[in-house]
Design a protein around this motif. Sequence first.
Motif, PDB file in Angstrom:
ATOM      1  N   MET A 124      31.526  26.660 -41.593  1.00 37.28           N
ATOM      2  CA  MET A 124      31.832  26.730 -40.183  1.00 37.28           C
ATOM      3  C   MET A 124      31.111  25.586 -39.473  1.00 37.28           C
ATOM      4  O   MET A 124      29.926  25.378 -39.655  1.00 37.28           O
ATOM      5  N   SER A 125      31.842  24.875 -38.659  1.00 35.02           N
ATOM      6  CA  SER A 125      31.290  23.747 -37.920  1.00 35.02           C
ATOM      7  C   SER A 125      30.823  24.214 -36.550  1.00 35.02           C
ATOM      8  O   SER A 125      31.534  24.923 -35.847  1.00 35.02           O
ATOM      9  N   ARG A 126      29.624  23.821 -36.190  1.00 40.33           N
ATOM     10  CA  ARG A 126      29.055  24.210 -34.904  1.00 40.33           C
ATOM     11  C   ARG A 126      28.883  22.959 -34.052  1.00 40.33           C
ATOM     12  O   ARG A 126      28.464  21.915 -34.546  1.00 40.33           O
ATOM     13  N   LYS A 127      29.212  23.065 -32.768  1.00 41.69           N
ATOM     14  CA  LYS A 127      29.064  21.927 -31.873  1.00 41.69           C
ATOM     15  C   LYS A 127      27.603  21.511 -31.799  1.00 41.69           C
ATOM     16  O   LYS A 127      26.718  22.349 -31.717  1.00 41.69           O
ATOM     17  N   LEU A 128      27.404  20.223 -31.810  1.00 40.02           N
ATOM     18  CA  LEU A 128      26.049  19.698 -31.745  1.00 40.02           C
ATOM     19  C   LEU A 128      25.524  19.676 -30.304  1.00 40.02           C
ATOM     20  O   LEU A 128      24.368  19.963 -30.054  1.00 40.02           O
ATOM     21  N   HIS A 129      26.397  19.332 -29.361  1.00 42.68           N
ATOM     22  CA  HIS A 129      25.942  19.184 -27.978  1.00 42.68           C
ATOM     23  C   HIS A 129      26.027  20.498 -27.203  1.00 42.68           C
ATOM     24  O   HIS A 129      26.765  21.406 -27.572  1.00 42.68           O
ATOM     25  N   ALA A 130      25.269  20.585 -26.133  1.00 39.43           N
ATOM     26  CA  ALA A 130      25.275  21.770 -25.273  1.00 39.43           C
ATOM     27  C   ALA A 130      26.573  21.837 -24.484  1.00 39.43           C
ATOM     28  O   ALA A 130      27.144  20.806 -24.111  1.00 39.43           O
ATOM     29  N   ARG A 131      27.035  23.057 -24.199  1.00 38.01           N
ATOM     30  CA  ARG A 131      28.277  23.242 -23.438  1.00 38.01           C
ATOM     31  C   ARG A 131      28.195  22.612 -22.053  1.00 38.01           C
ATOM     32  O   ARG A 131      29.193  22.146 -21.520  1.00 38.01           O
ATOM     33  N   ARG A 132      27.004  22.559 -21.466  1.00 38.96           N
ATOM     34  CA  ARG A 132      26.885  22.062 -20.094  1.00 38.96           C
ATOM     35  C   ARG A 132      27.236  20.571 -19.967  1.00 38.96           C
ATOM     36  O   ARG A 132      27.474  20.108 -18.877  1.00 38.96           O
ATOM     37  N   ILE A 133      27.294  19.851 -21.098  1.00 39.64           N
ATOM     38  CA  ILE A 133      27.641  18.428 -20.981  1.00 39.64           C
ATOM     39  C   ILE A 133      29.110  18.145 -21.279  1.00 39.64           C
ATOM     40  O   ILE A 133      29.531  16.998 -21.222  1.00 39.64           O
ATOM     41  N   GLU A 134      29.898  19.191 -21.540  1.00 39.95           N
ATOM     42  CA  GLU A 134      31.323  18.984 -21.787  1.00 39.95           C
ATOM     43  C   GLU A 134      31.965  18.426 -20.514  1.00 39.95           C
ATOM     44  O   GLU A 134      31.737  18.921 -19.422  1.00 39.95           O
ATOM     45  N   GLY A 135      32.760  17.395 -20.686  1.00 36.01           N
ATOM     46  CA  GLY A 135      33.453  16.802 -19.558  1.00 36.01           C
ATOM     47  C   GLY A 135      32.693  15.693 -18.865  1.00 36.01           C
ATOM     48  O   GLY A 135      33.182  15.095 -17.913  1.00 36.01           O
ATOM     49  N   ILE A 136      31.485  15.387 -19.306  1.00 30.69           N
ATOM     50  CA  ILE A 136      30.727  14.313 -18.657  1.00 30.69           C
ATOM     51  C   ILE A 136      30.450  13.160 -19.616  1.00 30.69           C
ATOM     52  O   ILE A 136      29.539  12.385 -19.416  1.00 30.69           O
ATOM     53  N   ASP A 137      31.297  13.064 -20.633  1.00 26.63           N
ATOM     54  CA  ASP A 137      31.097  12.017 -21.631  1.00 26.63           C
ATOM     55  C   ASP A 137      31.707  10.679 -21.230  1.00 26.63           C
ATOM     56  O   ASP A 137      31.557   9.700 -21.930  1.00 26.63           O
ATOM     57  N   LYS A 138      32.374  10.615 -20.096  1.00 24.27           N
ATOM     58  CA  LYS A 138      32.962   9.364 -19.632  1.00 24.27           C
ATOM     59  C   LYS A 138      32.045   8.723 -18.602  1.00 24.27           C
ATOM     60  O   LYS A 138      31.426   9.404 -17.795  1.00 24.27           O
ATOM     61  N   ASN A 139      31.978   7.407 -18.629  1.00 22.89           N
ATOM     62  CA  ASN A 139      31.147   6.664 -17.697  1.00 22.89           C
ATOM     63  C   ASN A 139      31.873   5.377 -17.361  1.00 22.89           C
ATOM     64  O   ASN A 139      32.145   4.565 -18.254  1.00 22.89           O
ATOM     65  N   THR A 140      32.191   5.183 -16.082  1.00 19.57           N
ATOM     66  CA  THR A 140      32.983   4.013 -15.695  1.00 19.57           C
ATOM     67  C   THR A 140      32.266   2.710 -16.004  1.00 19.57           C
ATOM     68  O   THR A 140      32.913   1.737 -16.399  1.00 19.57           O
ATOM     69  N   CYS A 141      30.947   2.668 -15.841  1.00 15.40           N
ATOM     70  CA  CYS A 141      30.216   1.428 -16.130  1.00 15.40           C
ATOM     71  C   CYS A 141      30.338   1.062 -17.607  1.00 15.40           C
ATOM     72  O   CYS A 141      30.556  -0.096 -17.948  1.00 15.40           O
ATOM     73  N   VAL A 142      30.201   2.054 -18.474  1.00 17.44           N
ATOM     74  CA  VAL A 142      30.313   1.805 -19.912  1.00 17.44           C
ATOM     75  C   VAL A 142      31.731   1.371 -20.256  1.00 17.44           C
ATOM     76  O   VAL A 142      31.934   0.401 -21.003  1.00 17.44           O
ATOM     77  N   GLU A 143      32.731   2.061 -19.690  1.00 18.43           N
ATOM     78  CA  GLU A 143      34.123   1.726 -19.980  1.00 18.43           C
ATOM     79  C   GLU A 143      34.471   0.309 -19.515  1.00 18.43           C
ATOM     80  O   GLU A 143      35.085  -0.459 -20.256  1.00 18.43           O
ATOM     81  N   PHE A 144      34.077  -0.041 -18.286  1.00 21.64           N
ATOM     82  CA  PHE A 144      34.424  -1.362 -17.768  1.00 21.64           C
ATOM     83  C   PHE A 144      33.631  -2.466 -18.460  1.00 21.64           C
ATOM     84  O   PHE A 144      34.135  -3.571 -18.643  1.00 21.64           O
TER      85      PHE A 144
END
Length: 192
Positions: free
Chosen positions: A1-21
């Motif tokens: 069984m695979s368990r998520k490594l990151h905490a649920r509270r950070i779901e949806g905040i993995d995008k960053n416009t500065c990093v993308e641009f």
Amino acid sequence: MSRKLHARRIEGIDKNTCVEFSQLAADYKAVNLGQGFPDFSPPHFIQEAFCKALNGGFSKHQYTRAFGHPNLVKILAKFFSRIVGREIDPMEDILVSVGAYQALFCTFQALIDEGDEVIIVEPFFDCYQPVVMMAGGTAIYVPLKPREGCGPVLSSADWVLSPEELASKFSPRTKAIVINTPNNPLGKVKDL
């Protein structure tokens, strides 16, 4: 069984416009106007000061006070006391951090509890929403809007914050409001 490594509270905040641009600018060999990447060496006097500090003996290579080296906060307090026209206590009123992200993250972690609301003026610095979410808070947005009667070409002076719209966003769960002036990215100075 695979368990998520990151905490649920950070779901949806993995995008960053500065990093993308930054990546897009690198991929397409474009000039990156989104962040301050210097293309020149620091001035000679800064390089000399750095070398002097490195050669200053063992006392210069120790952990220091968490809120900023005493000599630095004293200089900053003296400088800003003149600017703001009141005495600033270097040991109580000055905090030196590695950068804005770190300072904002620590501030939100210290102030925001699960379920608290934080009002954020749009457009906003890209880390406000993630640091609110990481602290367990909910971001509530209020946009700057063009002043009525503006021409087709807008400047930062044409963008205004509606006091009525701002007031409508407050609730019993409101814990903080983020006012960044001058606004990043518009450069707008808030005239509240």
